[in-house]
Design an enzyme around this catalytic site. Structure first.
Site, PDB file in Angstrom:
ATOM      1  N   HIS A  72       0.779  -1.263   0.176  1.00  0.00           N
ATOM      2  CA  HIS A  72      -0.053  -0.018  -0.068  1.00  0.00           C
ATOM      3  C   HIS A  72       0.894   1.436   0.106  1.00  0.00           C
ATOM      4  CE1 HIS A  72      -3.952  -2.085   1.766  1.00  0.00           C
ATOM      5  NE2 HIS A  72      -3.410  -2.663   0.656  1.00  0.00           N
ATOM      6  N   TYR A 202      -9.953   4.753   6.360  1.00  0.00           N
ATOM      7  CA  TYR A 202     -10.388   5.385   7.778  1.00  0.00           C
ATOM      8  C   TYR A 202     -11.599   6.341   7.590  1.00  0.00           C
ATOM      9  CZ  TYR A 202      -5.818   3.278   8.984  1.00  0.00           C
ATOM     10  OH  TYR A 202      -4.926   2.135   9.455  1.00  0.00           O
ATOM     11  N   PRO A 294      -6.302  -0.518  17.947  1.00  0.00           N
ATOM     12  CA  PRO A 294      -5.786  -0.955  16.695  1.00  0.00           C
ATOM     13  C   PRO A 294      -5.834  -0.016  15.519  1.00  0.00           C
ATOM     14  CG  PRO A 294      -8.168  -1.613  17.197  1.00  0.00           C
ATOM     15  CD  PRO A 294      -7.354  -0.917  18.450  1.00  0.00           C
ATOM     16  N   LYS A 298      -0.494  -0.901  15.018  1.00  0.00           N
ATOM     17  CA  LYS A 298       0.917  -0.712  15.468  1.00  0.00           C
ATOM     18  C   LYS A 298       1.343  -1.991  16.547  1.00  0.00           C
ATOM     19  CE  LYS A 298       2.306   2.827  13.767  1.00  0.00           C
ATOM     20  NZ  LYS A 298       3.103   2.583  12.504  1.00  0.00           N
ATOM     21  N   TYR A 386       2.800   6.252  10.372  1.00  0.00           N
ATOM     22  CA  TYR A 386       2.196   4.887   9.821  1.00  0.00           C
ATOM     23  C   TYR A 386       3.127   3.760   9.306  1.00  0.00           C
ATOM     24  CZ  TYR A 386      -2.065   2.557   7.756  1.00  0.00           C
ATOM     25  OH  TYR A 386      -2.841   1.688   7.802  1.00  0.00           O
TER      26      TYR A 386
HETATM   27  C1  PHB Z   1      -6.485  -4.812   9.864  1.00  0.00           C
HETATM   28  O1  PHB Z   1      -6.372  -5.237   8.477  1.00  0.00           O
HETATM   29  O2  PHB Z   1      -6.870  -5.608  10.564  1.00  0.00           O
HETATM   30  C2  PHB Z   1      -6.314  -3.485  10.313  1.00  0.00           C
HETATM   31  C3  PHB Z   1      -5.729  -2.471   9.019  1.00  0.00           C
HETATM   32  C4  PHB Z   1      -5.557  -1.015   9.740  1.00  0.00           C
HETATM   33  C5  PHB Z   1      -5.526  -0.777  10.996  1.00  0.00           C
HETATM   34  C6  PHB Z   1      -6.255  -1.653  11.702  1.00  0.00           C
HETATM   35  C7  PHB Z   1      -6.431  -2.884  11.505  1.00  0.00           C
HETATM   36  O3  PHB Z   1      -5.330   0.628  11.426  1.00  0.00           O
END
Ligand code: PHB
Ligand code: APR
Length: 396
Positions: A72, A202, A294, A298, A386
């Site tokens: 990504h 997000y 989450p 991290k 990130y």
């Molecule tokens: C996930 O793919 O489980 C995932 C991806 C990004 C995040 C949290 C969880 O910020």
């Protein structure tokens, strides 16, 4: 039995540490409470920082990651019905993250350990860590109706948040910092193509947070913020898909491919750090020492950086006869842990609806989002956190 490093826990921390130590010629045994199948059955994280993918390649388990992982270059933020791309790759001088499930990473590490016949004791009962504050630590456990004991030089507590290692430290010797968030995440795994195959999305909507992620180009991972007292049985698949689409911008919502959930669960969000991370000859790593919400993806990556520091410390001790690494382990880890806790707290605060901060708090959140997507410097700050700060960030 005797070994140099006894590792408690066969999750990502323990397995990665075991391979890093093996590569350096340091003997280790892993003692795990559950079965291998149980460990593999856990549905957890799925976004790997460059530090983590480099470590997997370093221990020779990068093949499937490179073949099946999805790189990504950006993330997308949705708010006020509009989607904004953050060019993570461009803002960090070419760094990326890789979507590759923790389950797959754990499977790869298990297979690598088994291929070189490294000892892993699964289904160990009543594990105890003994004399770790002396010169001769021991690990005791029950298996097949017998008591077993491992003499070792060091104990690595890779046994997660509910493990025995941190719990064995006297209360006066450890300080715990915790923040519990007033909501949870309802997560769904489904064998449908991801709505956004090359960018994690997000969303902050007036209905709450949502996240669009993936495990592969045919398996999607989605989350919606939900009240802490919600139950999984309150959420039919249809209700979940309808709610997810209501939280996305209309164009993306129209492209969501729905299907039956193969896993559905609700997890609370918390920030937690235990200090220090070293107690004599016992060292905590990963979830045994810290938990992040989450949001910033991290948790798995902090576990990887902990065991990179720890393996380096053991290598210095055995190969260079120097205690410098083990003496600085805790301080070095915690500097990185707290920056990841800060970032995860910031992104969680920015992207979720908090029941008690409507009005002024909501306006501040909207102003910060507007500032973020129009400010290169704040976008760069988001991007560099990130993808993961360098392992030696801020070190003189
Ligand atoms: C996930 O793919 O489980 C995932 C991806 C990004 C995040 C949290 C969880 O910020
Ligand atoms: N004895 C032996 N093993 C134990 C004990 C015990 N008393 N208690 C727990 N364990 C095992 C668990 O069964 C688990 O397999 O320790 C392992 C800890 O693994 P994780 O909880 O996955 O923690 P860690 O390896 O640090 O990985 C962190 O996992 O939970 C996610 O979000 C987290 O992605 C992050 C990653």
């Amino acid at each position: 039995m005797r070994t140099q490093v006894a590792i408690i826990g066969a999750g990502p921390s323990g397995l990665l540490l075991g391979q890093l130590l093996h590569k350096a010629g340091i003997d280790n045994i892993i003692v795990e409470r559950q079965s291998g199948e149980y460990v593999l059955g856990r549905i957890r994280a799925g976004i790997l920082e460059q530090v983590t993918t480099d470590l997997l390649r370093e221990v020779g388990v990068g093949q499937r990651l490179d073949a099946e992982g999805t790189v990504h270059h950006s993330i997308e933020l949705v708010f006020s019905g509009t989607r904004h791309a953050i060019d993570v790759h461009g803002l960090t001088g070419g760094k990326v993250v890789t979507a590759y499930g923790q389950t797959e990473m754990t499977r790869d590490l298990m297979e690598a350990r088994s291929e070189v016949s490294l000892p892993t004791v699964y289904e160990a009962r009543d594990v105890e860590v003994l004399d770790y504050d002396g010169e001769h630590p021991r690990v005791r456990y029950q298996k097949d109706g017998q008591t077993h004991e491992i003499e070792c030089d060091f104990i690595a507590g890779c046994d997660g948040f509910h493990g025995v290692c941190r719990a064995s430290v006297p209360k006066g010797a450890i300080t715990e910092f915790e923040k519990v968030y007033p909501f949870g995440w309802l997560g769904v795994l489904a064998d449908v193509p991801p709505v956004s195959p090359h960018a994690i999305v997000y969303a902050n909507s007036e209905r709450g947070f949502a996240l669009c992620s993936m495990r592969s180009l045919t398996r999607s991972r989605y989350y919606v913020q939900c009240p802490l007292d919600d139950k999984v049985e309150d959420w039919s698949d249809q209700r979940f898909w309808d709610e997810l689409r209501l939280r996305l911008d209309p164009e993306m919502a129209s492209r969501v491919v729905t299907g039956s959930s193969i896993e559905k669960s609700i997890a609370p969000l918390r920030s937690f750090v235990a200090e220090p991370m070293r107690f004599g000859r016992m060292f905590l790593a990963g979830d045994a020492a810290h938990i992040v919400p989450p949001t910033g993806a991290k948790g798995l990556n902090l576990a990887a950086s902990d065991v990179k520091y720890l393996s380096g410390a053991f290598i210095e001790y055995y190969k260079e006869k120097s205690p410098a690494g083990i003496d600085s382990y805790s301080e070095r880890c915690l500097r990185r842990v707290w920056k990841a806790e800060r970032f995860s707290w910031w992104l969680t605060s920015l992207m979720h609806r908090f029941p008690d901060t409507a009005g002024f708090g909501q306006k501040i959140q909207e102003a910060e989002l507007d500032y973020l997507v129009n400010s290169e410097s704040l976008s760069r700050s988001l991007a560099e956190n990130y993808v993961g700060l360098p392992l030696n960030f801020g070190e003189r």
